[in-house]
Design a protein around this motif. Sequence first.
Motif, PDB file in Angstrom:
ATOM      1  N   ARG A   1       0.836  -1.213   0.000  1.00  0.00           N
ATOM      2  CA  ARG A   1       0.000   0.000   0.000  1.00  0.00           C
ATOM      3  C   ARG A   1       0.866   1.256   0.000  1.00  0.00           C
ATOM      4  NH1 ARG A   1      -4.732   1.344   4.383  1.00  0.00           N
ATOM      5  NH2 ARG A   1      -5.627   3.057   3.202  1.00  0.00           N
ATOM      6  N   GLN A   2       0.426   2.258  -0.731  1.00  0.00           N
ATOM      7  CA  GLN A   2       1.130   3.542  -0.799  1.00  0.00           C
ATOM      8  C   GLN A   2       0.931   4.318   0.500  1.00  0.00           C
ATOM      9  OE1 GLN A   2       2.690   5.064  -3.890  1.00  0.00           O
ATOM     10  NE2 GLN A   2       2.818   2.872  -4.241  1.00  0.00           N
ATOM     11  N   VAL A   3       1.974   5.038   0.910  1.00  0.00           N
ATOM     12  CA  VAL A   3       1.878   5.929   2.067  1.00  0.00           C
ATOM     13  C   VAL A   3       2.150   7.354   1.594  1.00  0.00           C
ATOM     14  CG1 VAL A   3       2.557   4.126   3.703  1.00  0.00           C
ATOM     15  CG2 VAL A   3       4.306   5.636   2.753  1.00  0.00           C
ATOM     16  N   PRO A   4       1.552   8.329   2.267  1.00  0.00           N
ATOM     17  CA  PRO A   4       1.685   9.727   1.824  1.00  0.00           C
ATOM     18  C   PRO A   4       2.940  10.408   2.380  1.00  0.00           C
ATOM     19  CG  PRO A   4       0.121   9.601   3.632  1.00  0.00           C
ATOM     20  CD  PRO A   4       0.555   8.195   3.346  1.00  0.00           C
ATOM     21  N   HIS A   5       4.109   9.970   1.933  1.00  0.00           N
ATOM     22  CA  HIS A   5       5.370  10.563   2.381  1.00  0.00           C
ATOM     23  C   HIS A   5       5.494  11.970   1.814  1.00  0.00           C
ATOM     24  CE1 HIS A   5       9.697  11.049   3.045  1.00  0.00           C
ATOM     25  NE2 HIS A   5       9.600  10.056   3.908  1.00  0.00           N
ATOM     26  N   ARG A   6       6.250  12.822   2.468  1.00  0.00           N
ATOM     27  CA  ARG A   6       6.367  14.210   1.994  1.00  0.00           C
ATOM     28  C   ARG A   6       7.085  14.322   0.660  1.00  0.00           C
ATOM     29  NH1 ARG A   6      10.684  17.613   5.460  1.00  0.00           N
ATOM     30  NH2 ARG A   6      12.400  16.159   5.348  1.00  0.00           N
ATOM     31  N   ILE A   7       7.845  13.297   0.248  1.00  0.00           N
ATOM     32  CA  ILE A   7       8.481  13.344  -1.065  1.00  0.00           C
ATOM     33  C   ILE A   7       7.541  12.838  -2.156  1.00  0.00           C
ATOM     34  CG2 ILE A   7      10.806  13.124  -0.120  1.00  0.00           C
ATOM     35  CD1 ILE A   7      10.791  10.211  -1.117  1.00  0.00           C
ATOM     36  N   GLY A   8       6.382  12.335  -1.736  1.00  0.00           N
ATOM     37  CA  GLY A   8       5.397  11.802  -2.674  1.00  0.00           C
ATOM     38  C   GLY A   8       4.958  10.422  -2.238  1.00  0.00           C
ATOM     39  N   PRO A   9       3.921   9.895  -2.874  1.00  0.00           N
ATOM     40  CA  PRO A   9       3.425   8.569  -2.492  1.00  0.00           C
ATOM     41  C   PRO A   9       4.484   7.493  -2.757  1.00  0.00           C
ATOM     42  CG  PRO A   9       1.914   9.663  -4.015  1.00  0.00           C
ATOM     43  CD  PRO A   9       3.152  10.489  -3.956  1.00  0.00           C
ATOM     44  N   ILE A  10       4.729   6.663  -1.765  1.00  0.00           N
ATOM     45  CA  ILE A  10       5.665   5.546  -1.899  1.00  0.00           C
ATOM     46  C   ILE A  10       5.057   4.329  -1.222  1.00  0.00           C
ATOM     47  CG2 ILE A  10       7.749   6.999  -2.024  1.00  0.00           C
ATOM     48  CD1 ILE A  10       8.220   6.320   0.942  1.00  0.00           C
ATOM     49  N   SER A  11       5.547   3.160  -1.573  1.00  0.00           N
ATOM     50  CA  SER A  11       5.031   1.936  -0.949  1.00  0.00           C
ATOM     51  C   SER A  11       5.640   1.761   0.437  1.00  0.00           C
ATOM     52  CB  SER A  11       5.365   0.720  -1.816  1.00  0.00           C
ATOM     53  OG  SER A  11       6.750   0.418  -1.720  1.00  0.00           O
ATOM     54  N   GLY A  12       4.969   0.961   1.239  1.00  0.00           N
ATOM     55  CA  GLY A  12       5.511   0.616   2.543  1.00  0.00           C
ATOM     56  C   GLY A  12       6.855  -0.087   2.422  1.00  0.00           C
ATOM     57  N   HIS A  13       7.024  -0.885   1.360  1.00  0.00           N
ATOM     58  CA  HIS A  13       8.311  -1.547   1.122  1.00  0.00           C
ATOM     59  C   HIS A  13       9.420  -0.504   0.933  1.00  0.00           C
ATOM     60  CE1 HIS A  13       6.658  -5.577   0.759  1.00  0.00           C
ATOM     61  NE2 HIS A  13       5.737  -5.100  -0.073  1.00  0.00           N
TER      62      HIS A  13
END
Length: 186
Positions: free
Chosen positions: A101-113
């Motif tokens: 699942r994607q997470v809303p990191h401040r650098i942009g959406p990234i996967s939990g992996h």
Amino acid sequence: MGERNIDSYLDQAETCWVTALTRVSDEHFDLRSGCQEWTNRELINHLIGGGLRYEKLLAQAPPAEVEATRGQDHLGEDRVASFWNHERAFRRIAGECDLDRQVPHRIGPISGHQLMRMRILELALHAADLSVGTGDGWPIDDELAEFMSTELDELIIELGETGGYASPRHRHSGSHAERVLAISGR
């Protein structure tokens, strides 16, 4: 690279960080770290708070809630205990959630992996920065350094300044640890 390996490399990165952290005395706190914009105290607070931020990201907390943690004091009375408190909560949720699942990191959406790989980098490279701030050697395990230089090198370059990394210095020879430091601009 299987997730079992990621857990093992994360264990090694945590050990690297805790080793560097236990070398810090109160007299080191206000000295400059290897992150020139931060003192050792600020670097330690950032890294400890990172465990809380990563936990919140995996829990799909709103970005404003995650960012609000940046202004908080995460050191507590025992900085090693504070680190483990946040890190264990992060590791628990990482074991329970869907890392695809994607997470809303401040650098942009990234996967939990991807977030797990970023935590390995953050722990190990900030251990190098903290070691500069205390005048000690970087306590990185050779296996972890090799993994970072061969498997995470492109991620470091991809994240670049957005991820807090300086421009890479070119070094194609030397130990894996030396190559990781060069790739990350250290």
